[in-house]
Design a protein around this motif. Sequence first.
Motif, mmCIF file in Angstrom:
data_model
loop_
_atom_site.group_PDB
_atom_site.id
_atom_site.type_symbol
_atom_site.label_atom_id
_atom_site.label_comp_id
_atom_site.label_asym_id
_atom_site.label_seq_id
_atom_site.Cartn_x
_atom_site.Cartn_y
_atom_site.Cartn_z
ATOM 1 N N GLU A 280 8.322 0.049 -9.959
ATOM 2 C CA GLU A 280 6.796 0.638 -9.960
ATOM 3 C C GLU A 280 5.966 0.205 -8.862
ATOM 4 O OE1 GLU A 280 7.125 -0.033 -15.161
ATOM 5 O OE2 GLU A 280 5.695 -1.352 -13.803
ATOM 6 N N ARG A 281 6.018 -0.937 -8.461
ATOM 7 C CA ARG A 281 5.293 -1.342 -7.281
ATOM 8 C C ARG A 281 5.600 -0.442 -6.034
ATOM 9 N NH1 ARG A 281 5.521 -7.596 -5.873
ATOM 10 N NH2 ARG A 281 3.927 -6.971 -4.807
ATOM 11 N N LEU A 282 6.883 -0.284 -6.075
ATOM 12 C CA LEU A 282 7.412 0.472 -4.839
ATOM 13 C C LEU A 282 7.107 2.108 -4.977
ATOM 14 C CD1 LEU A 282 11.004 -1.405 -4.273
ATOM 15 C CD2 LEU A 282 8.775 -1.383 -2.705
ATOM 16 N N GLN A 283 6.700 2.730 -6.246
ATOM 17 C CA GLN A 283 6.691 4.051 -6.289
ATOM 18 C C GLN A 283 5.398 4.396 -5.587
ATOM 19 O OE1 GLN A 283 9.131 5.916 -8.206
ATOM 20 N NE2 GLN A 283 8.318 7.263 -6.928
ATOM 21 N N ASN A 284 4.512 3.932 -5.475
ATOM 22 C CA ASN A 284 3.226 4.265 -4.579
ATOM 23 C C ASN A 284 3.617 4.559 -3.152
ATOM 24 O OD1 ASN A 284 0.586 4.883 -4.358
ATOM 25 N ND2 ASN A 284 0.243 3.148 -3.692
ATOM 26 N N ILE A 285 4.524 3.673 -2.518
ATOM 27 C CA ILE A 285 4.855 4.047 -1.105
ATOM 28 C C ILE A 285 5.738 5.057 -1.134
ATOM 29 C CG2 ILE A 285 4.174 1.777 -0.184
ATOM 30 C CD1 ILE A 285 7.173 0.868 -0.174
ATOM 31 N N VAL A 286 6.626 4.995 -2.031
ATOM 32 C CA VAL A 286 7.507 6.013 -2.143
ATOM 33 C C VAL A 286 6.998 7.778 -2.282
ATOM 34 C CG1 VAL A 286 9.252 7.221 -3.575
ATOM 35 C CG2 VAL A 286 9.375 4.790 -3.074
ATOM 36 N N ASN A 287 5.923 7.585 -3.026
ATOM 37 C CA ASN A 287 5.069 8.939 -3.070
ATOM 38 C C ASN A 287 4.295 9.237 -1.834
ATOM 39 O OD1 ASN A 287 5.895 9.038 -5.685
ATOM 40 N ND2 ASN A 287 4.287 8.240 -6.664
ATOM 41 N N LEU B 205 6.997 -2.544 3.125
ATOM 42 C CA LEU B 205 7.316 -3.521 2.167
ATOM 43 C C LEU B 205 6.380 -5.005 2.396
ATOM 44 C CD1 LEU B 205 11.125 -3.161 2.119
ATOM 45 C CD2 LEU B 205 9.614 -2.559 0.299
ATOM 46 N N THR B 206 6.217 -5.341 3.663
ATOM 47 C CA THR B 206 5.338 -6.430 3.959
ATOM 48 C C THR B 206 4.080 -6.354 3.418
ATOM 49 O OG1 THR B 206 6.797 -6.933 5.982
ATOM 50 C CG2 THR B 206 4.766 -8.043 5.931
ATOM 51 N N LYS B 207 3.523 -5.361 3.526
ATOM 52 C CA LYS B 207 2.009 -4.827 3.059
ATOM 53 C C LYS B 207 2.118 -5.302 1.452
ATOM 54 C CE LYS B 207 0.822 -1.646 6.439
ATOM 55 N NZ LYS B 207 0.219 -0.177 6.947
ATOM 56 N N LEU B 208 3.230 -5.082 0.750
ATOM 57 C CA LEU B 208 3.350 -5.376 -0.616
ATOM 58 C C LEU B 208 3.388 -6.846 -1.094
ATOM 59 C CD1 LEU B 208 5.190 -2.167 -1.855
ATOM 60 C CD2 LEU B 208 2.863 -2.902 -2.183
ATOM 61 N N ASN C 242 13.125 -12.393 2.864
ATOM 62 C CA ASN C 242 14.035 -12.978 1.784
ATOM 63 C C ASN C 242 14.015 -12.039 0.648
ATOM 64 O OD1 ASN C 242 15.138 -15.146 3.021
ATOM 65 N ND2 ASN C 242 13.645 -16.411 2.485
ATOM 66 N N GLY C 243 12.776 -11.288 0.329
ATOM 67 C CA GLY C 243 12.453 -10.725 -0.758
ATOM 68 C C GLY C 243 12.925 -9.331 -0.270
ATOM 69 N N ILE C 244 12.983 -9.096 0.572
ATOM 70 C CA ILE C 244 13.582 -7.618 1.076
ATOM 71 C C ILE C 244 15.031 -7.718 0.595
ATOM 72 C CG2 ILE C 244 14.075 -5.853 2.772
ATOM 73 C CD1 ILE C 244 11.198 -6.730 4.074
ATOM 74 N N ARG C 245 15.585 -8.770 1.208
ATOM 75 C CA ARG C 245 17.159 -8.900 1.163
ATOM 76 C C ARG C 245 17.586 -8.802 -0.346
ATOM 77 N NH1 ARG C 245 16.747 -12.046 5.910
ATOM 78 N NH2 ARG C 245 16.562 -13.930 4.596
ATOM 79 N N LYS C 246 16.572 -9.557 -1.314
ATOM 80 C CA LYS C 246 16.720 -9.646 -2.688
ATOM 81 C C LYS C 246 16.561 -8.213 -3.272
ATOM 82 C CE LYS C 246 15.816 -12.344 -6.822
ATOM 83 N NZ LYS C 246 16.012 -11.377 -7.579
#
Length: 208
Positions: free
Chosen positions: A13-20, A31-34, A39-43
């Motif tokens: 849901e958090r990523l959907q905005n940048i996807v759109n 992703l960094t802006k979010l 480490n979070g990206i790798r996860k």
Amino acid sequence: MNRKVGEQMSHRERLQNIVNQNGGIFRTSDLTKLGYDSNGIRKLVADRVIERIKPSYFRLYGEDTELSEAAQVAQLFPDGVLCMYSALFYYRYSDRTPLEWNIAVDRDTSKSRFHLDYPFVQPYYMKKDLLKLGVTFADYGDCTMQIFDRDRLICDCIFNENKMDRETYNKAIQGYVADPKKNIPQLLEYAEKRRILKKVKDRIGVWL
């Protein structure tokens, strides 16, 4: 609800905005802006929330099969219009495979959009009213892209005559003149709007 599944839904849901916003593809910087660090990206990748499609470029996991380069350009620049060397190759007015994608965009668009390692894109900035002139569509197999029609393309080539390789320019003009799908009245209409009517008549007239 399974906690891990719930977390994935929250991440999606958090990523959907940048996807759109980016047509399905997003970068490490997005992703960094979010708030995601390395480490979070790798996860996110390990948990199959996102998948890496190129170095520093991602999409939501399982969204599509492998994207062609054309499809990636179409998703990254849905507002862009194929022009110049990319369009010449598409219409077969040139046999030189372009090393980059030539895309016409609004001159007020953010320049940072084109700071890409891949795909290679060369923007052509222009006024919004010119960007709408002579737009049609090109089929690239797994995607459809906006492209200037052949008459607008040749008008732009004549406009940029002094910036083009002479051999490519001459072959483009000859290819257009020999094309049964050309529309000379439409070419002249575009030329008038681009304020190069006399120049277009001089360049095309000698071939007709």
